[in-house]
Design a protein around this motif. Sequence first.
Motif, PDB file in Angstrom:
ATOM      1  N   PRO A 236       0.825  -1.216   0.000  1.00  0.00           N
ATOM      2  CA  PRO A 236       0.000   0.000   0.000  1.00  0.00           C
ATOM      3  C   PRO A 236       0.856   1.262   0.000  1.00  0.00           C
ATOM      4  CG  PRO A 236      -0.031  -1.053   2.156  1.00  0.00           C
ATOM      5  CD  PRO A 236       0.660  -2.009   1.239  1.00  0.00           C
ATOM      6  N   PRO A 237       0.297   2.383  -0.433  1.00  0.00           N
ATOM      7  CA  PRO A 237       1.062   3.627  -0.527  1.00  0.00           C
ATOM      8  C   PRO A 237       1.730   4.053   0.770  1.00  0.00           C
ATOM      9  CG  PRO A 237      -0.998   3.842  -1.727  1.00  0.00           C
ATOM     10  CD  PRO A 237      -1.067   2.535  -0.998  1.00  0.00           C
ATOM     11  N   HIS A 238       1.119   3.749   1.932  1.00  0.00           N
ATOM     12  CA  HIS A 238       1.719   4.211   3.187  1.00  0.00           C
ATOM     13  C   HIS A 238       3.057   3.531   3.477  1.00  0.00           C
ATOM     14  CE1 HIS A 238       0.718   0.555   5.457  1.00  0.00           C
ATOM     15  NE2 HIS A 238      -0.518   0.629   4.992  1.00  0.00           N
ATOM     16  N   ARG A 239       3.401   2.501   2.696  1.00  0.00           N
ATOM     17  CA  ARG A 239       4.726   1.869   2.845  1.00  0.00           C
ATOM     18  C   ARG A 239       5.839   2.886   2.588  1.00  0.00           C
ATOM     19  NH1 ARG A 239       9.057  -0.275   3.787  1.00  0.00           N
ATOM     20  NH2 ARG A 239       9.695  -2.375   3.137  1.00  0.00           N
ATOM     21  N   LEU A 240       5.544   3.915   1.793  1.00  0.00           N
ATOM     22  CA  LEU A 240       6.561   4.926   1.506  1.00  0.00           C
ATOM     23  C   LEU A 240       6.968   5.704   2.754  1.00  0.00           C
ATOM     24  CD1 LEU A 240       5.274   6.352  -1.905  1.00  0.00           C
ATOM     25  CD2 LEU A 240       7.143   4.741  -1.527  1.00  0.00           C
ATOM     26  N   ARG A 241       6.131   5.685   3.792  1.00  0.00           N
ATOM     27  CA  ARG A 241       6.496   6.366   5.034  1.00  0.00           C
ATOM     28  C   ARG A 241       7.608   5.618   5.777  1.00  0.00           C
ATOM     29  NH1 ARG A 241       0.481   7.600   7.624  1.00  0.00           N
ATOM     30  NH2 ARG A 241      -0.435   8.580   5.778  1.00  0.00           N
ATOM     31  N   GLU A 242       7.756   4.330   5.485  1.00  0.00           N
ATOM     32  CA  GLU A 242       8.696   3.493   6.224  1.00  0.00           C
ATOM     33  C   GLU A 242      10.081   3.453   5.604  1.00  0.00           C
ATOM     34  OE1 GLU A 242       6.860  -0.323   6.383  1.00  0.00           O
ATOM     35  OE2 GLU A 242       4.989   0.446   7.227  1.00  0.00           O
ATOM     36  N   VAL A 243      10.195   3.774   4.309  1.00  0.00           N
ATOM     37  CA  VAL A 243      11.499   3.664   3.651  1.00  0.00           C
ATOM     38  C   VAL A 243      12.380   4.846   4.043  1.00  0.00           C
ATOM     39  CG1 VAL A 243      10.488   2.395   1.728  1.00  0.00           C
ATOM     40  CG2 VAL A 243      10.750   4.881   1.556  1.00  0.00           C
ATOM     41  N   ASP A 244      13.682   4.686   3.818  1.00  0.00           N
ATOM     42  CA  ASP A 244      14.630   5.740   4.171  1.00  0.00           C
ATOM     43  C   ASP A 244      14.731   6.820   3.104  1.00  0.00           C
ATOM     44  OD1 ASP A 244      15.950   4.585   6.707  1.00  0.00           O
ATOM     45  OD2 ASP A 244      16.055   2.924   5.295  1.00  0.00           O
ATOM     46  N   ALA A 245      14.414   6.457   1.858  1.00  0.00           N
ATOM     47  CA  ALA A 245      14.496   7.433   0.771  1.00  0.00           C
ATOM     48  C   ALA A 245      13.615   6.981  -0.377  1.00  0.00           C
ATOM     49  CB  ALA A 245      15.939   7.591   0.290  1.00  0.00           C
ATOM     50  N   VAL A 246      13.119   7.951  -1.139  1.00  0.00           N
ATOM     51  CA  VAL A 246      12.359   7.706  -2.361  1.00  0.00           C
ATOM     52  C   VAL A 246      13.120   8.339  -3.512  1.00  0.00           C
ATOM     53  CG1 VAL A 246      10.207   8.155  -3.598  1.00  0.00           C
ATOM     54  CG2 VAL A 246      10.147   7.606  -1.153  1.00  0.00           C
ATOM     55  N   VAL A 247      13.252   7.607  -4.611  1.00  0.00           N
ATOM     56  CA  VAL A 247      13.932   8.126  -5.798  1.00  0.00           C
ATOM     57  C   VAL A 247      12.909   8.270  -6.909  1.00  0.00           C
ATOM     58  CG1 VAL A 247      15.643   7.652  -7.582  1.00  0.00           C
ATOM     59  CG2 VAL A 247      16.187   7.185  -5.184  1.00  0.00           C
ATOM     60  N   PHE A 248      12.792   9.484  -7.446  1.00  0.00           N
ATOM     61  CA  PHE A 248      11.905   9.751  -8.573  1.00  0.00           C
ATOM     62  C   PHE A 248      12.672   9.542  -9.874  1.00  0.00           C
ATOM     63  CE2 PHE A 248       9.686  12.913  -5.610  1.00  0.00           C
ATOM     64  CZ  PHE A 248       8.761  11.971  -5.225  1.00  0.00           C
ATOM     65  N   ASN A 249      12.102   8.725 -10.762  1.00  0.00           N
ATOM     66  CA  ASN A 249      12.711   8.472 -12.064  1.00  0.00           C
ATOM     67  C   ASN A 249      11.785   9.021 -13.141  1.00  0.00           C
ATOM     68  OD1 ASN A 249      14.054   7.514 -14.307  1.00  0.00           O
ATOM     69  ND2 ASN A 249      13.434   5.392 -14.019  1.00  0.00           N
ATOM     70  N   GLY A 250      12.151  10.160 -13.711  1.00  0.00           N
ATOM     71  CA  GLY A 250      11.345  10.758 -14.762  1.00  0.00           C
ATOM     72  C   GLY A 250      10.354  11.776 -14.227  1.00  0.00           C
ATOM     73  N   ASN A 251       9.515  12.279 -15.133  1.00  0.00           N
ATOM     74  CA  ASN A 251       8.492  13.256 -14.751  1.00  0.00           C
ATOM     75  C   ASN A 251       7.417  12.560 -13.930  1.00  0.00           C
ATOM     76  OD1 ASN A 251       9.763  15.313 -16.215  1.00  0.00           O
ATOM     77  ND2 ASN A 251       8.794  14.626 -18.116  1.00  0.00           N
ATOM     78  N   MET A 252       7.050  13.167 -12.816  1.00  0.00           N
ATOM     79  CA  MET A 252       6.211  12.504 -11.834  1.00  0.00           C
ATOM     80  C   MET A 252       4.789  13.034 -11.799  1.00  0.00           C
ATOM     81  SD  MET A 252       7.808  10.125 -10.402  1.00  0.00           S
ATOM     82  CE  MET A 252       6.454   9.897  -9.247  1.00  0.00           C
ATOM     83  N   GLN A 253       3.848  12.106 -11.582  1.00  0.00           N
ATOM     84  CA  GLN A 253       2.523  12.511 -11.160  1.00  0.00           C
ATOM     85  C   GLN A 253       2.597  12.850  -9.668  1.00  0.00           C
ATOM     86  OE1 GLN A 253      -0.272   9.423 -12.018  1.00  0.00           O
ATOM     87  NE2 GLN A 253       0.237   9.336 -14.191  1.00  0.00           N
ATOM     88  N   PRO A 254       1.653  13.661  -9.163  1.00  0.00           N
ATOM     89  CA  PRO A 254       1.709  14.030  -7.739  1.00  0.00           C
ATOM     90  C   PRO A 254       1.637  12.800  -6.831  1.00  0.00           C
ATOM     91  CG  PRO A 254       0.171  15.436  -8.937  1.00  0.00           C
ATOM     92  CD  PRO A 254       0.562  14.337  -9.882  1.00  0.00           C
ATOM     93  N   VAL A 255       2.597  12.709  -5.911  1.00  0.00           N
ATOM     94  CA  VAL A 255       2.646  11.616  -4.942  1.00  0.00           C
ATOM     95  C   VAL A 255       2.993  12.218  -3.585  1.00  0.00           C
ATOM     96  CG1 VAL A 255       3.815   9.489  -4.246  1.00  0.00           C
ATOM     97  CG2 VAL A 255       3.379   9.928  -6.666  1.00  0.00           C
ATOM     98  N   ARG A 256       2.231  11.840  -2.564  1.00  0.00           N
ATOM     99  CA  ARG A 256       2.528  12.345  -1.220  1.00  0.00           C
ATOM    100  C   ARG A 256       3.698  11.563  -0.648  1.00  0.00           C
ATOM    101  NH1 ARG A 256      -2.306  12.991   2.960  1.00  0.00           N
ATOM    102  NH2 ARG A 256      -2.828  14.578   1.392  1.00  0.00           N
ATOM    103  N   ILE A 257       4.768  12.268  -0.301  1.00  0.00           N
ATOM    104  CA  ILE A 257       5.998  11.643   0.165  1.00  0.00           C
ATOM    105  C   ILE A 257       6.303  12.112   1.577  1.00  0.00           C
ATOM    106  CG2 ILE A 257       8.482  11.421  -0.223  1.00  0.00           C
ATOM    107  CD1 ILE A 257       6.809   9.989  -2.285  1.00  0.00           C
ATOM    108  N   PHE A 258       6.611  11.178   2.457  1.00  0.00           N
ATOM    109  CA  PHE A 258       6.977  11.509   3.827  1.00  0.00           C
ATOM    110  C   PHE A 258       8.453  11.239   4.104  1.00  0.00           C
ATOM    111  CE2 PHE A 258       2.477  10.600   3.779  1.00  0.00           C
ATOM    112  CZ  PHE A 258       1.937  11.617   4.546  1.00  0.00           C
TER     113      PHE A 258
END
Length: 339
Positions: A178-200
């Motif tokens: 699920p999307p809330h898994r992104l709250r648990e990772v240490d970093a997020v890497v964007f590859n390319g032009n992005m659609q809006p994503v809530r990042i914590f």
Amino acid sequence: MWQRRGLFARLLWPLSALHGLARALVVGAYRIGLKRSERVGVPVVVIGNLYTGGTGKTPLVIELVTLLKQRGWRPAVVSRGYGGSARQASLVTPSSTASECGDEPLMIAAATGVPVAIGRDRVAAAKLLRNMHPSCNILVSDDGLQHRRLARDVEIAVIHGRGLGNGWLLPAGPLREPPHRLREVDAVVFNGNMQPVRIFSPFFRLYTAIGDPYCLAKPERKTSLADLVRQQAHGGMHLLAACGIGMPERFFEMLKEQGLRFDALALPDHYAYRSNPFPSGGFDRILITEKDAVKCRADRWLAHDERLWVVPLRARLDRQLTDMIETRLQGPQHGSAPA
């Protein structure tokens, strides 16, 4: 269908709810100690994604391993070996083929020169690397975000331009977690032009571009993309662009951005090339990716087809991500980074 919550996706949602329940049980088992993650004696950096399919993990792994080597680390890579026939943990060697170990591990080994091990059991693959290459002092796990049995020190999630799709788990949506898994990772890497994503979590950028092609059969023969455009302008070059990757449309877009005109042939991701998918005539050159090239080289006919030209992908990563990783690994658990 995975970009919208249409009728078909809604019909599949009950199955996604079961997927979510099964995942929650596994995660809960690790959190309360019924299952335990296993350490392998060196720091582990896991690179993965939530979105099923290609997001750019392999270019990120190659670039990160290259940067770590430049800073004095001695990295090795663990990969599942998707598409390969190997059932047990094994090392990628110069004689390995994509049918044995998968196309992406071959790419990583060729591009970085570091030891690579494959295995559905990432812990077994990591232990094999440690036994065979004891000088290794950091492991990078390619696509291991959901393989919780391998303990990790840094988690990195890669997101491509499709974002998180409709935000639902498989099969109603494209997500493994699920999307809330992104709250648990240490970093997020964007590859390319992005659609809006809530990042914590802290986020970084991966920049990719295609390089000048070379002939698969004779790698010393090279040309430039600009030269291909000039030849087309004079009516002397008919091109076919073909690829078996997770996002073929991105490869085609990058070629079009250079001004090339071509017919497009999108093959399934990890296409094995057990048969020749290319027409026997009508095209002066066939442009393929490096991921396709590692499999075409194993075919005695395709390996000598001088129409096949490989278009390399070049990646550039925010150096701050490497700084962040080194900072995490300089804590008391790991000691100092290499000199």
